[in-house]
Design a protein around this motif. Structure first.
Motif, PDB file in Angstrom:
ATOM      1  N   UNK A  71      22.650  -8.506  22.691  1.00  0.00           N
ATOM      2  CA  UNK A  71      22.162  -7.728  21.545  1.00  0.00           C
ATOM      3  C   UNK A  71      23.269  -7.464  20.528  1.00  0.00           C
ATOM      4  N   UNK A  72      24.399  -8.147  20.729  1.00  0.00           N
ATOM      5  CA  UNK A  72      25.432  -8.151  19.699  1.00  0.00           C
ATOM      6  C   UNK A  72      26.238  -6.876  19.570  1.00  0.00           C
ATOM      7  N   UNK A  73      26.613  -6.300  20.674  1.00  0.00           N
ATOM      8  CA  UNK A  73      27.452  -5.096  20.585  1.00  0.00           C
ATOM      9  C   UNK A  73      28.818  -5.446  19.968  1.00  0.00           C
ATOM     10  N   UNK A  74      29.289  -4.591  19.058  1.00  0.00           N
ATOM     11  CA  UNK A  74      30.585  -4.811  18.401  1.00  0.00           C
ATOM     12  C   UNK A  74      31.348  -3.491  18.318  1.00  0.00           C
ATOM     13  N   UNK A  75      32.640  -3.632  18.437  1.00  0.00           N
ATOM     14  CA  UNK A  75      33.520  -2.470  18.291  1.00  0.00           C
ATOM     15  C   UNK A  75      34.498  -2.831  17.171  1.00  0.00           C
ATOM     16  N   UNK A  76      34.528  -2.001  16.135  1.00  0.00           N
ATOM     17  CA  UNK A  76      35.325  -2.378  14.953  1.00  0.00           C
ATOM     18  C   UNK A  76      36.342  -1.292  14.634  1.00  0.00           C
ATOM     19  N   UNK A  77      37.595  -1.721  14.456  1.00  0.00           N
ATOM     20  CA  UNK A  77      38.622  -0.751  14.064  1.00  0.00           C
ATOM     21  C   UNK A  77      38.942  -0.921  12.584  1.00  0.00           C
ATOM     22  N   UNK A  78      39.046   0.223  11.901  1.00  0.00           N
ATOM     23  CA  UNK A  78      39.224   0.177  10.436  1.00  0.00           C
ATOM     24  C   UNK A  78      40.680   0.101  10.002  1.00  0.00           C
ATOM     25  N   UNK A  79      41.613   0.259  10.944  1.00  0.00           N
ATOM     26  CA  UNK A  79      43.034   0.203  10.564  1.00  0.00           C
ATOM     27  C   UNK A  79      43.464   1.438   9.803  1.00  0.00           C
ATOM     28  N   UNK A  80      44.688   1.385   9.318  1.00  0.00           N
ATOM     29  CA  UNK A  80      45.234   2.494   8.526  1.00  0.00           C
ATOM     30  C   UNK A  80      44.881   2.236   7.070  1.00  0.00           C
ATOM     31  N   UNK A  81      43.737   2.728   6.644  1.00  0.00           N
ATOM     32  CA  UNK A  81      43.206   2.431   5.301  1.00  0.00           C
ATOM     33  C   UNK A  81      43.101   0.915   5.144  1.00  0.00           C
ATOM     34  N   UNK A  82      42.521   0.287   6.166  1.00  0.00           N
ATOM     35  CA  UNK A  82      42.392  -1.166   6.199  1.00  0.00           C
ATOM     36  C   UNK A  82      43.606  -1.791   6.878  1.00  0.00           C
TER      37      UNK A  82
END
Ligand code: AHR
Length: 660
Positions: free
Chosen positions: A118-129
């Motif tokens: 079902x396409x689970x994703x974990x995304x990190x945004x970084x330090x302002x990218x």
């Protein structure tokens, strides 16, 4: 300390200036033969504090924010776009935060549950990218322990806008025990605000921790090291010392949140994360995602000092929390562990590898001592509570390490009751080196070039440890304008003329991320890709790379130049490079002609004039125009003992003449 009469006279003379004064040729005399004082190799240094994302999100090249799920909100920085935590069945998966049962410093990990396809994703945004550059290599590393089910692989992708993939790698977990994995992959496109996406093959559970991403190309190519461009800017300053880790960050808003160096050494995953005290300090510059991972910890600070050829200058808590916040006090009976921290730090830096803390240093890869010579007790504390505590430290440190120079503080202001009280008491205690802080208007800096002229030559030495001119009515990078830098340069001729008393100086703060700063002005501004030195940076650099070895006199009609008709000056000789360097600051909007006679030694007939100038006092450097105000050089003729030069309006000049 100061003679008020002389101070006021200088002020009155100066107050005529910063105008359009035009005058006749000024005749100046430099006496090369007489060394007034040694210029300390520590004269111009660096003040580093983790403020404005200077460490995490800045110098420390880690790109993943909250890599070990330790923030107050443990999933801060992470997104799960396909996950609905309220849905029992129709859910791609979820990350749940668990506590280790047997860990004291690394508390949390994430247990990922992935449901079928079902396409689970974990995304990190970084330090302002995350700043990602095409063709560069990036190293992903993480700890994992496989759980129930059958997760066969993890895919790590750098993604840009519209989830465009900018580089990826796939890693197969192999065991149910905690294990560290890593992989290097290349970015295929440049993006300033990329994110890191993790997706999973198969379904089931897997535990993850310390999910980390670094560029491979770091300072000295150290694995998981420091941002190369930022360290290069520091290196180019040729600093005499590196003060760390601050600033108020040393003190903490409460005692419990003070900086504790022992928690910042050893394996990175065991360094206990701490909130950054600048996190919510300023309501109008809220940064709730600002924590200290301590990936840049005391070992790395010592190593950086060594790389820069700078004396390490650590500052430690003296048992008082920041007096702008709680001012919480450790009682005198409970002060011993704080003193012990200082003693242990000296052992960590200098002790043999057979000592407990020397062994920690060795295990981190540096068996040789770091040759620590200075230690600071407290940041900018004030009042009797400070003096009482400082005395305990001084007595013990002197008893055990009589050669270590101890830095004490005189509070946050360059004058006033607390300042006077602090100095008086520290003089009584025969303190070595007193730290002074001043953030004042550009006018103040121009008016105070004589500040140290009347300091007691036999008293404690001065560490001008934090200073910057703050122009009024502007904010952010614009505060680093030419008026501020020019005024600091004028003031710095006064620091240099008093090099017998002033032994260390540093501008503060050092660095700021353009999207995450709390305090301005700052010496260096950076984003996820680039960094530039402000005009103030180039002023610092002009002084620090031309500091000389000996102070010599420069006078007009027998008097030092401290702002009369907008002219400030200092002069040094460099016995190693065999040259004389005359620094001249013209704060007038008119040019000035000066004729300098240099007596005492024969001169080469060619000299170099290095100049920083701009006709607009509001001019600044920027990402678009990083060298708008930066040095230019021209050749100048020397006629026997004489040199004539024209100083541009609003200019800082270093005239360099080789000795024969
Ligand atoms: O440089 C910013 C802050 O100013 C420092 O942390 C503190 O020492 C001073 O008040």
């Amino acid at each position: 300390m100061k003679n008020p009469l002389i101070f006021n006279l200088a002020f009155c003379v100066f107050a005529l200036g910063f105008t359009n004064t035009y005058s006749q040729i000024k005749k100046l005399d430099v006496d090369i033969s007489n060394s007034i004082a040694e210029i300390q190799p520590t004269m111009y240094g660096i003040f580093f504090e983790d403020i404005n994302f200077a460490a995490d999100g800045g110098l420390y090249a880690e790109m993943v924010k909250n890599r070990s799920f330790e923030f107050y909100e443990p999933k801060m920085g992470w997104a799960e776009p396909n996950s609905d935590r309220h849905s029992l069945n129709n859910n791609s998966g979820i990350a749940r935060i668990f506590k280790y049962s047997d860990s004291t410093s690394n508390h949390n990990f994430a247990r990922i549950t992935v449901n079928d396809e079902q396409g689970y994703e974990l995304i990190n945004e970084g330090y302002r990218g995350m700043g990602v550059k095409e063709g560069e290599n990036y190293r992903i590393s993480f700890m994992a322990a496989q759980g129930d089910g059958n997760i066969t692989a993890l895919k790590f992708q750098l993604i840009g806008e519209n989830a465009e993939v900018l580089g990826e790698t796939r890693i197969t977990p192999t065991t149910a025990d905690w294990k560290t994995y890593d992989s290097v992959f290349r970015a295929t496109k440049t993006e300033e605000k990329a994110k890191l996406k993790i997706s999973f093959e198969g379904s089931g559970k897997i535990d993850l921790d310390m999910i980390s991403l670094f560029p491979e190309d770091t300072w000295k190519n150290r694995k998981n090291g420091l941002r190369k461009d930022l360290v290069q800017l520091l290196y180019d300053l040729d600093p005499g010392f590196l003060r760390f880790p601050g600033g108020c960050i040393v003190e903490g808003r409460t005692i419990a949140k003070r900086y504790q160096w022992k928690q910042t050494v050893g394996p990175v995953q065991e360094r206990e994360m701490q909130v950054n005290r600048w996190n919510t300090e300023f309501r109008h510059k809220f940064t709730p995602d600002y924590f200290q991972s301590f990936g840049l910890g005391f070992f790395e600070y010592f190593q950086l000092s060594e790389d820069l050829g700078a004396e390490p200058l650590p500052i430690l808590s003296c048992g008082i929390a920041c007096q702008y916040n709680t001012g919480e006090l450790v009682s005198m009976e409970d002060l011993d562990p704080y003193v012990q921290d200082a003693l242990d730090l000296i052992e960590f830096a200098n002790g043999s590898v057979d000592t407990p803390w020397g062994k920690v240093r060795r295990d981190m890869g540096h068996p040789e001592p770091f040759n620590l010579k200075y230690i600071g007790v407290g940041n900018e504390q004030w009042g009797p509570e400070y003096i009482e505590r400082y005395k305990v430290f001084q007595d013990r440190l002197r008893e055990e390490y009589p050669n270590i120079i101890i830095v004490s503080g005189s509070g946050p202001s360059p004058d006033g009751d607390y300042f006077e009280y602090g100095w008086e008491e520290l003089v009584k205690l025969d303190a070595d080196l007193i730290d002074e802080h001043y953030y004042r208007s550009p006018e103040w800096f121009r008016e105070n070039a004589t500040r140290y002229d009347n300091y007691d030559r036999n008293g404690p030495k001065v560490f001008a440890g934090e200073y910057a001119a703050h122009p009024k009515g502007v904010d952010g990078p614009k505060e680093n304008n030419w008026e501020a830098a020019l005024s600091e340069a004028a003031f710095m001729t006064g620091l240099e003329r008093n090099a017998d008393v002033v032994h260390l100086t540093s501008y503060a703060p050092l660095m700021a991320h353009k999207d995450a700063w709390q305090w301005a002005p700052d010496l260096i501004w950076f984003d996820n890709f680039n960094a530039y030195g402000t005009p103030n940076y180039y002023v610092q650099k002009l002084f620090s790379t031309n500091s000389g070895t000996d102070l010599i006199s420069i006078t007009q009609d027998g008097s030092a130049l401290t702002g009369q008709e907008d002219l400030f000056a200092s002069a040094v000789k460099d016995s190693d490079k065999k040259e004389v360097i005359v620094k001249l600051v013209n704060t007038s909007k008119m040019p000035k002609e000066v004729k300098i006679q240099l007596n005492g030694q024969k001169l080469n007939s060619n000299a170099t004039l290095v100049t920083l100038k701009n006709s607009d006092l509001t001019a600044e450097n920027s990402f678009e125009s990083p060298k708008n105000i930066s040095p230019s050089e021209e050749k100048v003729k020397v006629n026997g003992r004489n040199v004539s030069i024209k100083l541009a309006p609003y200019s800082v000049n270093a005239l360099k003449i080789k000795l024969r």
